[in-house]
Write a protein that holds these residues in place. Structure first.
Motif, PDB file in Angstrom:
ATOM      1  N   ARG A   1      24.523   5.226 -32.433  1.00  0.00           N
ATOM      2  CA  ARG A   1      23.962   6.008 -31.321  1.00  0.00           C
ATOM      3  C   ARG A   1      23.663   5.108 -30.125  1.00  0.00           C
ATOM      4  O   ARG A   1      23.975   5.460 -28.976  1.00  0.00           O
ATOM      5  CB  ARG A   1      22.691   6.708 -31.791  1.00  0.00           C
ATOM      6  CG  ARG A   1      22.085   7.618 -30.728  1.00  0.00           C
ATOM      7  CD  ARG A   1      20.854   8.316 -31.270  1.00  0.00           C
ATOM      8  NE  ARG A   1      20.232   9.147 -30.238  1.00  0.00           N
ATOM      9  CZ  ARG A   1      19.117   9.840 -30.417  1.00  0.00           C
ATOM     10  NH1 ARG A   1      18.516   9.827 -31.596  1.00  0.00           N
ATOM     11  NH2 ARG A   1      18.620  10.567 -29.441  1.00  0.00           N
ATOM     12  N   LEU A   2      23.090   3.931 -30.391  1.00  0.00           N
ATOM     13  CA  LEU A   2      22.813   2.984 -29.316  1.00  0.00           C
ATOM     14  C   LEU A   2      24.102   2.514 -28.651  1.00  0.00           C
ATOM     15  O   LEU A   2      24.191   2.422 -27.423  1.00  0.00           O
ATOM     16  CB  LEU A   2      22.046   1.779 -29.859  1.00  0.00           C
ATOM     17  CG  LEU A   2      20.564   1.973 -30.170  1.00  0.00           C
ATOM     18  CD1 LEU A   2      19.972   0.680 -30.711  1.00  0.00           C
ATOM     19  CD2 LEU A   2      19.794   2.420 -28.938  1.00  0.00           C
ATOM     20  N   THR A   3      25.106   2.223 -29.507  1.00  0.00           N
ATOM     21  CA  THR A   3      26.381   1.732 -28.978  1.00  0.00           C
ATOM     22  C   THR A   3      27.065   2.782 -28.118  1.00  0.00           C
ATOM     23  O   THR A   3      27.550   2.492 -27.021  1.00  0.00           O
ATOM     24  CB  THR A   3      27.312   1.315 -30.135  1.00  0.00           C
ATOM     25  OG1 THR A   3      26.659   0.317 -30.927  1.00  0.00           O
ATOM     26  CG2 THR A   3      28.620   0.747 -29.597  1.00  0.00           C
TER      27      THR A   3
ATOM     28  N   GLY B   1      25.623   5.315 -26.645  1.00  0.00           N
ATOM     29  CA  GLY B   1      24.834   5.494 -25.432  1.00  0.00           C
ATOM     30  C   GLY B   1      25.109   4.403 -24.415  1.00  0.00           C
ATOM     31  O   GLY B   1      25.201   4.664 -23.208  1.00  0.00           O
ATOM     32  N   TRP B   2      25.250   3.166 -24.914  1.00  0.00           N
ATOM     33  CA  TRP B   2      25.535   2.047 -24.017  1.00  0.00           C
ATOM     34  C   TRP B   2      26.931   2.183 -23.416  1.00  0.00           C
ATOM     35  O   TRP B   2      27.136   1.945 -22.227  1.00  0.00           O
ATOM     36  CB  TRP B   2      25.422   0.730 -24.778  1.00  0.00           C
ATOM     37  CG  TRP B   2      25.779  -0.468 -23.958  1.00  0.00           C
ATOM     38  CD1 TRP B   2      25.025  -1.073 -23.004  1.00  0.00           C
ATOM     39  CD2 TRP B   2      27.021  -1.192 -24.012  1.00  0.00           C
ATOM     40  NE1 TRP B   2      25.704  -2.144 -22.462  1.00  0.00           N
ATOM     41  CE2 TRP B   2      26.926  -2.244 -23.051  1.00  0.00           C
ATOM     42  CE3 TRP B   2      28.178  -1.078 -24.771  1.00  0.00           C
ATOM     43  CZ2 TRP B   2      27.961  -3.148 -22.850  1.00  0.00           C
ATOM     44  CZ3 TRP B   2      29.212  -1.988 -24.569  1.00  0.00           C
ATOM     45  CH2 TRP B   2      29.097  -3.005 -23.616  1.00  0.00           C
ATOM     46  N   LEU B   3      27.892   2.584 -24.244  1.00  0.00           N
ATOM     47  CA  LEU B   3      29.258   2.744 -23.755  1.00  0.00           C
ATOM     48  C   LEU B   3      29.360   3.873 -22.734  1.00  0.00           C
ATOM     49  O   LEU B   3      30.172   3.810 -21.807  1.00  0.00           O
ATOM     50  CB  LEU B   3      30.211   3.000 -24.925  1.00  0.00           C
ATOM     51  CG  LEU B   3      30.487   1.794 -25.840  1.00  0.00           C
ATOM     52  CD1 LEU B   3      31.290   2.224 -27.054  1.00  0.00           C
ATOM     53  CD2 LEU B   3      31.221   0.696 -25.082  1.00  0.00           C
ATOM     54  N   ASP B   4      28.524   4.881 -22.926  1.00  0.00           N
ATOM     55  CA  ASP B   4      28.547   5.991 -21.968  1.00  0.00           C
ATOM     56  C   ASP B   4      28.084   5.548 -20.582  1.00  0.00           C
ATOM     57  O   ASP B   4      28.371   6.216 -19.582  1.00  0.00           O
ATOM     58  CB  ASP B   4      27.661   7.142 -22.464  1.00  0.00           C
ATOM     59  CG  ASP B   4      28.355   7.968 -23.545  1.00  0.00           C
ATOM     60  OD1 ASP B   4      29.587   7.844 -23.682  1.00  0.00           O
ATOM     61  OD2 ASP B   4      27.662   8.724 -24.253  1.00  0.00           O
ATOM     62  N   GLN B   5      27.354   4.419 -20.520  1.00  0.00           N
ATOM     63  CA  GLN B   5      26.941   3.894 -19.221  1.00  0.00           C
ATOM     64  C   GLN B   5      28.140   3.407 -18.401  1.00  0.00           C
ATOM     65  O   GLN B   5      28.034   3.231 -17.180  1.00  0.00           O
ATOM     66  CB  GLN B   5      25.948   2.736 -19.408  1.00  0.00           C
ATOM     67  CG  GLN B   5      24.666   3.123 -20.131  1.00  0.00           C
ATOM     68  CD  GLN B   5      23.899   4.209 -19.393  1.00  0.00           C
ATOM     69  OE1 GLN B   5      23.648   4.101 -18.195  1.00  0.00           O
ATOM     70  NE2 GLN B   5      23.520   5.250 -20.115  1.00  0.00           N
ATOM     71  N   ILE B   6      29.271   3.183 -19.090  1.00  0.00           N
ATOM     72  CA  ILE B   6      30.486   2.767 -18.385  1.00  0.00           C
ATOM     73  C   ILE B   6      30.897   3.822 -17.361  1.00  0.00           C
ATOM     74  O   ILE B   6      31.470   3.508 -16.310  1.00  0.00           O
ATOM     75  CB  ILE B   6      31.631   2.525 -19.399  1.00  0.00           C
ATOM     76  CG1 ILE B   6      31.278   1.333 -20.297  1.00  0.00           C
ATOM     77  CG2 ILE B   6      32.964   2.277 -18.697  1.00  0.00           C
ATOM     78  CD1 ILE B   6      32.266   1.092 -21.409  1.00  0.00           C
TER      79      ILE B   6
END
Length: 221
Positions: free
Chosen positions: A40-42, A44-49
């Protein structure tokens, strides 16, 4: 007296039952929960791209609902396009020019080279730079550190020591891109059976992820 003893025994059984099953439940559920949490963290972080895309062109403006993991899809597409680009003639030339520019920038060139070697080792599974994994006594006697053999000492370095010396790289934890270059006598190293990839998992986890020792054919380890 017997009733009291029986009650204590019953209480002990209940406590043992609870302890055993709680531990079993933790061992089963904790890795699952941790995996989903990290995913989920990963994601979420990738969605910041997606934030690098101009606001008016972002997917939420065209889709009726949010799509978790869309950043991962975008990242995969970017990686594929980048791979196609750097593998053609023009892209390859531009990459070489870029790396020449990086070479002239102090500190940045060291970080860039180290990270590139690390990614190359992990992605390809083997590396011409890391030949095998060994243990050496470092930083003092009876304290061991994992090291990568990078070559054999030659020329003046070999002549002055008067022993068969090998070059080793001792990485730091959890960031293996930094470390120490040492020359050690080959007969004072302890060869390890684990692969370079397995050793990276051990190193980056701080010893939490330990690779299982492979059983030799025809005997037990």
């Amino acid at each position: 007296m017997d009733d009291k003893h029986e009650n204590l025994t019953l209480f002990g059984r209940i406590r043992k039952f609870l302890k055993v099953n709680i531990i079993a439940g933790l061992l089963f559920l904790t890795p699952i929960a941790a995996t989903f949490f990290l995913l989920r963290l990963t994601i979420g972080w990738l969605d910041q791209i997606l934030l690098i895309i101009p606001a008016k062109f972002r997917p939420e403006n065209f889709l009726p609902f949010p799509v978790p993991g869309l950043g991962l899809i975008v990242l995969v597409i970017v990686l594929i396009l980048s791979g196609v680009f750097v593998r053609n003639y023009i892209g390859n030339k531009l990459v070489k020019i870029w790396e020449k520019i990086i070479d002239y920038i102090p500190i940045v060139n060291k970080i860039y080279t180290a990270v590139k070697q690390l990614i190359d080792t992990i992605a390809r599974g083997t590396s011409k730079d890391f030949k095998r994994v060994v243990l050496i006594e470092y930083p003092k006697e009876n304290v061991f550190a994992m090291a990568y053999v990078t070559g054999i000492a030659v020329g003046e370095l070999q002549e002055k020591t008067r022993r068969k010396m090998i070059n080793v790289y001792v990485p730091t934890t959890p960031n293996p891109t930094s470390g120490f270059y040492l020359m050690v006598p080959e007969d004072e190293t302890i060869p390890l059976e684990m692969s370079v990839e397995e050793s990276f998992k051990l190193l980056m986890s701080g010893g939490i992820i330990t690779p299982e020792r492979k059983q030799k054919q025809g005997g037990n380890t």
